[in-house]
Design a protein around this motif. Structure first.
Motif, PDB file in Angstrom:
ATOM      1  N   ARG A  96     113.078  37.175  52.278  1.00  0.00           N
ATOM      2  CA  ARG A  96     112.509  35.830  52.227  1.00  0.00           C
ATOM      3  C   ARG A  96     111.896  35.568  50.857  1.00  0.00           C
ATOM      4  O   ARG A  96     111.150  36.404  50.344  1.00  0.00           O
ATOM      5  CB  ARG A  96     111.442  35.685  53.315  1.00  0.00           C
ATOM      6  CG  ARG A  96     110.659  34.394  53.244  1.00  0.00           C
ATOM      7  CD  ARG A  96     109.908  34.155  54.513  1.00  0.00           C
ATOM      8  NE  ARG A  96     110.829  33.872  55.615  1.00  0.00           N
ATOM      9  CZ  ARG A  96     110.433  33.633  56.863  1.00  0.00           C
ATOM     10  NH1 ARG A  96     109.154  33.646  57.163  1.00  0.00           N
ATOM     11  NH2 ARG A  96     111.321  33.388  57.804  1.00  0.00           N
ATOM     12  N   ARG A 221     105.656  23.772  66.005  1.00  0.00           N
ATOM     13  CA  ARG A 221     106.008  24.002  64.604  1.00  0.00           C
ATOM     14  C   ARG A 221     106.936  22.884  64.164  1.00  0.00           C
ATOM     15  O   ARG A 221     107.981  22.674  64.785  1.00  0.00           O
ATOM     16  CB  ARG A 221     106.731  25.347  64.440  1.00  0.00           C
ATOM     17  CG  ARG A 221     105.839  26.508  64.796  1.00  0.00           C
ATOM     18  CD  ARG A 221     106.551  27.836  64.612  1.00  0.00           C
ATOM     19  NE  ARG A 221     105.643  28.911  65.011  1.00  0.00           N
ATOM     20  CZ  ARG A 221     105.857  30.189  64.777  1.00  0.00           C
ATOM     21  NH1 ARG A 221     106.947  30.571  64.143  1.00  0.00           N
ATOM     22  NH2 ARG A 221     104.983  31.092  65.172  1.00  0.00           N
ATOM     23  N   PHE A 231     117.022  27.565  70.621  1.00  0.00           N
ATOM     24  CA  PHE A 231     116.681  28.705  69.763  1.00  0.00           C
ATOM     25  C   PHE A 231     115.590  28.338  68.766  1.00  0.00           C
ATOM     26  O   PHE A 231     114.649  29.097  68.554  1.00  0.00           O
ATOM     27  CB  PHE A 231     117.914  29.220  69.007  1.00  0.00           C
ATOM     28  CG  PHE A 231     117.600  30.430  68.180  1.00  0.00           C
ATOM     29  CD1 PHE A 231     117.594  31.688  68.752  1.00  0.00           C
ATOM     30  CD2 PHE A 231     117.250  30.311  66.843  1.00  0.00           C
ATOM     31  CE1 PHE A 231     117.266  32.804  68.012  1.00  0.00           C
ATOM     32  CE2 PHE A 231     116.919  31.423  66.084  1.00  0.00           C
ATOM     33  CZ  PHE A 231     116.923  32.674  66.677  1.00  0.00           C
ATOM     34  N   ARG A 232     115.729  27.179  68.125  1.00  0.00           N
ATOM     35  CA  ARG A 232     114.703  26.760  67.168  1.00  0.00           C
ATOM     36  C   ARG A 232     114.279  25.348  67.503  1.00  0.00           C
ATOM     37  O   ARG A 232     115.005  24.399  67.254  1.00  0.00           O
ATOM     38  CB  ARG A 232     115.207  26.856  65.738  1.00  0.00           C
ATOM     39  CG  ARG A 232     114.103  26.572  64.723  1.00  0.00           C
ATOM     40  CD  ARG A 232     114.524  26.863  63.298  1.00  0.00           C
ATOM     41  NE  ARG A 232     114.925  28.245  63.097  1.00  0.00           N
ATOM     42  CZ  ARG A 232     114.079  29.275  63.024  1.00  0.00           C
ATOM     43  NH1 ARG A 232     112.787  29.080  63.124  1.00  0.00           N
ATOM     44  NH2 ARG A 232     114.522  30.498  62.845  1.00  0.00           N
ATOM     45  N   VAL A 233     113.118  25.234  68.087  1.00  0.00           N
ATOM     46  CA  VAL A 233     112.622  23.942  68.542  1.00  0.00           C
ATOM     47  C   VAL A 233     111.260  23.657  67.908  1.00  0.00           C
ATOM     48  O   VAL A 233     110.674  24.536  67.268  1.00  0.00           O
ATOM     49  CB  VAL A 233     112.501  23.907  70.086  1.00  0.00           C
ATOM     50  CG1 VAL A 233     113.871  23.774  70.714  1.00  0.00           C
ATOM     51  CG2 VAL A 233     111.781  25.129  70.609  1.00  0.00           C
ATOM     52  N   GLN A 238     105.553  30.601  73.740  1.00  0.00           N
ATOM     53  CA  GLN A 238     105.488  31.995  73.308  1.00  0.00           C
ATOM     54  C   GLN A 238     104.834  32.879  74.358  1.00  0.00           C
ATOM     55  O   GLN A 238     104.106  32.394  75.228  1.00  0.00           O
ATOM     56  CB  GLN A 238     104.682  32.090  72.005  1.00  0.00           C
ATOM     57  CG  GLN A 238     105.351  31.367  70.849  1.00  0.00           C
ATOM     58  CD  GLN A 238     104.566  31.511  69.571  1.00  0.00           C
ATOM     59  OE1 GLN A 238     103.395  31.133  69.539  1.00  0.00           O
ATOM     60  NE2 GLN A 238     105.168  32.051  68.533  1.00  0.00           N
ATOM     61  N   GLU A 307     111.995  38.568  69.291  1.00  0.00           N
ATOM     62  CA  GLU A 307     110.602  38.986  69.307  1.00  0.00           C
ATOM     63  C   GLU A 307     110.281  39.704  68.000  1.00  0.00           C
ATOM     64  O   GLU A 307     111.125  40.426  67.468  1.00  0.00           O
ATOM     65  CB  GLU A 307     110.385  39.959  70.486  1.00  0.00           C
ATOM     66  CG  GLU A 307     109.023  40.606  70.517  1.00  0.00           C
ATOM     67  CD  GLU A 307     108.710  41.314  71.833  1.00  0.00           C
ATOM     68  OE1 GLU A 307     109.621  41.510  72.645  1.00  0.00           O
ATOM     69  OE2 GLU A 307     107.535  41.665  72.028  1.00  0.00           O
ATOM     70  N   GLY A 308     109.065  39.478  67.503  1.00  0.00           N
ATOM     71  CA  GLY A 308     108.621  40.201  66.319  1.00  0.00           C
ATOM     72  C   GLY A 308     107.442  41.083  66.710  1.00  0.00           C
ATOM     73  O   GLY A 308     106.568  40.653  67.457  1.00  0.00           O
ATOM     74  N   ALA A 363     106.812  37.200  71.326  1.00  0.00           N
ATOM     75  CA  ALA A 363     108.164  36.828  71.756  1.00  0.00           C
ATOM     76  C   ALA A 363     108.247  35.346  72.081  1.00  0.00           C
ATOM     77  O   ALA A 363     107.245  34.712  72.408  1.00  0.00           O
ATOM     78  CB  ALA A 363     108.566  37.647  72.978  1.00  0.00           C
ATOM     79  N   GLY A 364     109.443  34.798  71.998  1.00  0.00           N
ATOM     80  CA  GLY A 364     109.667  33.404  72.350  1.00  0.00           C
ATOM     81  C   GLY A 364     110.194  33.298  73.771  1.00  0.00           C
ATOM     82  O   GLY A 364     111.160  33.976  74.127  1.00  0.00           O
ATOM     83  N   ARG A 367     113.630  31.481  73.634  1.00  0.00           N
ATOM     84  CA  ARG A 367     114.698  32.388  73.178  1.00  0.00           C
ATOM     85  C   ARG A 367     115.026  33.429  74.240  1.00  0.00           C
ATOM     86  O   ARG A 367     116.176  33.841  74.377  1.00  0.00           O
ATOM     87  CB  ARG A 367     114.306  33.064  71.866  1.00  0.00           C
ATOM     88  CG  ARG A 367     114.316  32.076  70.721  1.00  0.00           C
ATOM     89  CD  ARG A 367     114.117  32.744  69.383  1.00  0.00           C
ATOM     90  NE  ARG A 367     113.856  31.738  68.369  1.00  0.00           N
ATOM     91  CZ  ARG A 367     113.557  32.002  67.108  1.00  0.00           C
ATOM     92  NH1 ARG A 367     113.470  33.267  66.716  1.00  0.00           N
ATOM     93  NH2 ARG A 367     113.345  31.025  66.255  1.00  0.00           N
TER      94      ARG A 367
HETATM   95  P1  ATP Z   1     111.718  32.691  62.815  1.00  0.00           P
HETATM   96  O1  ATP Z   1     111.790  33.694  61.680  1.00  0.00           O
HETATM   97  O2  ATP Z   1     112.933  32.671  63.689  1.00  0.00           O
HETATM   98  O3  ATP Z   1     111.255  31.332  62.378  1.00  0.00           O
HETATM   99  P2  ATP Z   1     109.113  33.673  63.203  1.00  0.00           P
HETATM  100  O4  ATP Z   1     109.264  35.037  62.633  1.00  0.00           O
HETATM  101  O5  ATP Z   1     108.480  32.602  62.427  1.00  0.00           O
HETATM  102  O6  ATP Z   1     110.536  33.184  63.754  1.00  0.00           O
HETATM  103  P3  ATP Z   1     106.952  34.353  64.904  1.00  0.00           P
HETATM  104  O7  ATP Z   1     105.950  33.586  64.163  1.00  0.00           O
HETATM  105  O8  ATP Z   1     106.971  35.835  64.777  1.00  0.00           O
HETATM  106  O9  ATP Z   1     108.407  33.767  64.599  1.00  0.00           O
HETATM  107  O10 ATP Z   1     106.885  33.923  66.433  1.00  0.00           O
HETATM  108  C1  ATP Z   1     107.151  34.829  67.491  1.00  0.00           C
HETATM  109  C2  ATP Z   1     108.327  34.394  68.325  1.00  0.00           C
HETATM  110  O11 ATP Z   1     108.246  33.017  68.666  1.00  0.00           O
HETATM  111  C3  ATP Z   1     109.669  34.523  67.622  1.00  0.00           C
HETATM  112  O12 ATP Z   1     110.159  35.829  67.724  1.00  0.00           O
HETATM  113  C4  ATP Z   1     110.525  33.564  68.408  1.00  0.00           C
HETATM  114  O13 ATP Z   1     111.030  34.175  69.582  1.00  0.00           O
HETATM  115  C5  ATP Z   1     109.552  32.487  68.797  1.00  0.00           C
HETATM  116  N1  ATP Z   1     109.710  31.318  67.936  1.00  0.00           N
HETATM  117  C6  ATP Z   1     109.195  31.136  66.712  1.00  0.00           C
HETATM  118  N2  ATP Z   1     109.542  29.943  66.225  1.00  0.00           N
HETATM  119  C7  ATP Z   1     110.306  29.345  67.162  1.00  0.00           C
HETATM  120  C8  ATP Z   1     110.954  28.076  67.266  1.00  0.00           C
HETATM  121  N3  ATP Z   1     110.867  27.178  66.300  1.00  0.00           N
HETATM  122  N4  ATP Z   1     111.638  27.795  68.387  1.00  0.00           N
HETATM  123  C9  ATP Z   1     111.725  28.690  69.377  1.00  0.00           C
HETATM  124  N5  ATP Z   1     111.128  29.890  69.344  1.00  0.00           N
HETATM  125  C10 ATP Z   1     110.428  30.223  68.262  1.00  0.00           C
END
Ligand code: ATP
Length: 507
Positions: A96, A221, A231-233, A238, A307-308, A363-364, A367
Motif C-alpha cells: 500500500r 465507510r 464485498f465492499r459497501v 463487523q 478478516e484481519g 471480520a466483516g 463478507r
Molecule cells: P479492505 O482492505 O478490504 O478495505 P480493511 O483492511 O480496511 O479492509 P479492516 O479495517 O481491517 O478492513 O476491517 C475489518 C473487516 O471489516 C475486513 O476484514 C472486512 O471483512 C470488513 N470490511 C472492511 N471494510 C468493508 C467494506 N467497505 N465493506 C464490507 N466489509 C468491510
C-alpha cells in the motif's frame, strides 16, 4: 460452489436474501438491504460467531456501543488523519502506498520522493499520475499503469487499485445547529467502542489479563468505489474482538487467534480450507507490529480479505489515555488533551500499572455472508436430457435461514393442511428455530424453492399420514416424508420421532 458472483447476486434477488438499498428510487450506492432469508442467514452467522468467541470461552465479554461517536475518539484513534491519506494498492503484492503531505506541496522534490517511494525515478507518466491524484483520481490508476511502475516488493509492473483520496468517515450533525462543532462521526469500525470502554468493562467485571471484549454491529465507510456486491459497501457490519494481553504474550496469543479463526471459518461456516489463504502484511499500519489477513477465494474476485488479525501493541489504549507520555509506551502516540482516563491495568504480580497490548481479530459480517453463500452454492444436473438443473445451497444446517419446511401434498384437502400446520407449529415451538409452512405451489416446485433457500429438511404430509394409503393400508398412519436437501433422499418417519430426528441433524 459458485463460479461467478453473478450467480449469487441473482439468487439473492430471486429468493430474497439481499436487495440493493433504496432500490425503487434508483438505489443508494454501497448499501444493501437484507431480505427475509438474508436476515436469518446473517443473524445465524453472527450468533455462531458470538457463541464461539464469547460463550465458549472463559475470557471474553460482549458489548454494544453507540454508532454516533465523539470526534475525539476518532482523532486519537488516528482516523481523522489516517483515513484521509490518498492510498493506492498493488493488488498482487498488497503493498500500500500513501502520499499524505507530499502531494500538497507539488515540488520537484516531492515528485521525486513519490517516484522514489515506488522505487523508481521520476518520469512524465509519474507526473501525470500525481496530477491525476490531485485533480481527478479516477485517472490515476491508468496513469500509474502507463508509468510502468515496478513494485519493489516483487519487481514486477504493479496491478494497481484505484487510489483512495478521501477521508472515509461519515460526519453527521448532532443537535439542531449545523456547524463545525456540532457534529459526530458515524463509527468507521466497532473497535474504538472496546478501547474507550476498556476501564468500564475492567472495573465492572474484575477481569484479569488476558481477556477480551467482543462487539458486532454496523460501521460506516465512505468508500470511493463500493463494489462487488456486498464485498465492499459503505454501510457494513463487523464482528470484532479486542483481546488484551501482557506485552510479552502478544506474539503467541496472536498466532493462536489466527489459527482459531481459520478453524472457525472452516468448521463452523463451512468454507473450504483450500480456498483460504493467509496474507502477511509487509508494510504495516503505524499501530501494528504484525497483521495477518485471512483471505477467501471468492468467485470473480479471487483471494480477498475476510478478516484481519492484528497485533496492535499498546497504541490504542495508550493513545486514548491522558498523560500518555508517562506510561512508558512502546508505540508512538500523540499527546492526549481530551481524555480523562488512563487506560491502564494494575498487574498484581508485579504491583505495576501497565498498558496491555491488544490483539484484534476483525471480520466483516457481510463478507462472511458472501463467502458462505459462494461456498454453499451448487448447480446440480438432475436430468441432462431435460436440461433440468437444480440450484441448491448446501449451507451448514446451523447457518440455514429456514431449518424445516412443512409442506402439504394437497392444499385442497383440509385434513392434510390441518395436520401440516399442526406439525409446523409443534416443531416451531420445540426447536425454537425457523420452521415454515408453505402450500403456494405444487410439491416439486416447493422442494426446489427450499433447495435454493438452503433448507436442510422438507417434511411432506400426505394421504398416508392420515392413514388413507392408496392400497387401503393404514401402517403409514402418523408418519411423514422427510426429504434431505443434499441427497434429495426421502425417508418415512413417525411424527412422534420427528423432533429427535431433526435435533440430531440440525446442530
Ligand atoms: P479492505 O482492505 O478490504 O478495505 P480493511 O483492511 O480496511 O479492509 P479492516 O479495517 O481491517 O478492513 O476491517 C475489518 C473487516 O471489516 C475486513 O476484514 C472486512 O471483512 C470488513 N470490511 C472492511 N471494510 C468493508 C467494506 N467497505 N465493506 C464490507 N466489509 C468491510
Amino acid at each position: 460452489p459458485a463460479t461467478s458472483l453473478d450467480q449469487i447476486i441473482s439468487l439473492c434477488k430471486r429468493r430474497g436474501f439481499i436487495f440493493p438499498g433504496s432500490e425503487i428510487y434508483g438505489g443508494l450506492q454501497g448499501t444493501y438491504d437484507y431480505g427475509p432469508l438474508g436476515v436469518e442467514l446473517k443473524n445465524n452467522l453472527k450468533r455462531l460467531w458470538w457463541k464461539h468467541n464469547v460463550y465458549e470461552r472463559d475470557d471474553m465479554e460482549g458489548i454494544e456501543t453507540a454508532l454516533l461517536t465523539n470526534r475525539y475518539v476518532l482523532r486519537y484513534s488516528g482516523h481523522e488523519r489516517g483515513f484521509t491519506d490518498p492510498l493506492i494498492d498493488n493488488k498482487t503484492t498488497k503493498k500500500r502506498y500513501r502520499f499524505d503531505h507530499l502531494l500538497k506541496e507539488q515540488t520537484p522534490e516531492t515528485l521525486d520522493a513519490i517516484a522514489a517511494s515506488f522505487g523508481i525515478e521520476r518520469n512524465p507518466d509519474m507526473d501525470i499520475f500525481v496530477d491525476a491524484l490531485l485533480t481527478d483520481p479516477t485517472k490515476a490508476q491508468t496513469a500509474l499503469k502507463a508509468a510502468k511502475v515496478v513494485d519493489a516488493a516483487d519487481g514486477k509492473p504493479g496491478d494497481w487499485t484505484e487510489p483512495r483520496t478521501f477521508n472515509l468517515m461519515f460526519k453527521t450533525q448532532v443537535g439542531p445547529v449545523a456547524d463545525d462543532e456540532n457534529f459526530a462521526y458515524l463509527r468507521p469500525e466497532t473497535a474504538q467502542g472496546m478501547f474507550v470502554n476498556f476501564k468500564n468493562v475492567l472495573d465492572s467485571t474484575n477481569r484479569k489479563l488476558p481477556f477480551g471484549i467482543a462487539q458486532q454491529g454496523k460501521s460506516f465507510r465512505n468508500e470511493i468505489t463500493p463494489r462487488n456486491f456486498i464485498f465492499r459497501v459503505r454501510e457494513l457490519e463487523q464482528m470484532e474482538i479486542e483481546y488484551f494481553v501482557k506485552p510479552e504474550n502478544a506474539p503467541q496469543l496472536h498466532e493462536e487467534w489466527i489459527q482459531d479463526h481459520i478453524d472457525w471459518w472452516v468448521n463452523v461456516v463451512g468454507l473450504d480450507r483450500e480456498k483460504i489463504q493467509l496474507f502477511e502484511h509487509v508494510k504495516l499500519a503505524h499501530y501494528s507490529s504484525r497483521t495477518v489477513d485471512i483471505l477467501y477465494n471468492f468467485p470473480t474476485l479471487g483471494f480477498d480479505e475476510l478478516e484481519g488479525i492484528a497485533n496492535r501493541g499498546d497504541f490504542d489504549l495508550g493513545s486514548h489515555s491522558r498523560a500518555n507520555d508517562t506510561l512508558g509506551l512502546t508505540s508512538a502516540v500523540a499527546p492526549n488533551e481530551h481524555s480523562v482516563e488512563k487506560l491502564t491495568y494494575f498487574d498484581h504480580e508485579t504491583n505495576k500499572h501497565i498498558v496491555p497490548f491488544v490483539i484484534e481479530p476483525a471480520a466483516g459480517v457481510d463478507r462472511g455472508v458472501l463467502a458462505a453463500l459462494c461456498e454453499a452454492y451448487d448447480e446440480e444436473v438432475v436430468n441432462a436430457e431435460k436440461g433440468d438443473i437444480r440450484v441448491v445451497l448446501r449451507l451448514k444446517p446451523a447457518l440455514a435461514p429456514i431449518k424445516v419446511a412443512v409442506l402439504p401434498l394437497a392444499k385442497n384437502k383440509p385434513e392434510i393442511v390441518a395436520k401440516a400446520k399442526a406439525i409446523k407449529k409443534d416443531l416451531q415451538n420445540q426447536l425454537g428455530m425457523r420452521v415454515v409452512y408453505d402450500d403456494t405451489a405444487a410439491i416439486g416446485r416447493l422442494y426446489r424453492r427450499q433447495d435454493e433457500a438452503g433448507t436442510p429438511f422438507c417434511i411432506t404430509v400426505d394421504y398416508d399420514t392420515l392413514g388413507q394409503s392408496k392400497d387401503g393400508g393404514t401402517e403409514l398412519l402418523d408418519t411423514v416424508t422427510v426429504r434431505d436437501r443434499d441427497t434429495m433422499a426421502q425417508e418415512r418417519i413417525a411424527i412422534a420421532d420427528l423432533l429427535g430426528y431433526l435435533r440430531a441433524r440440525l446442530v
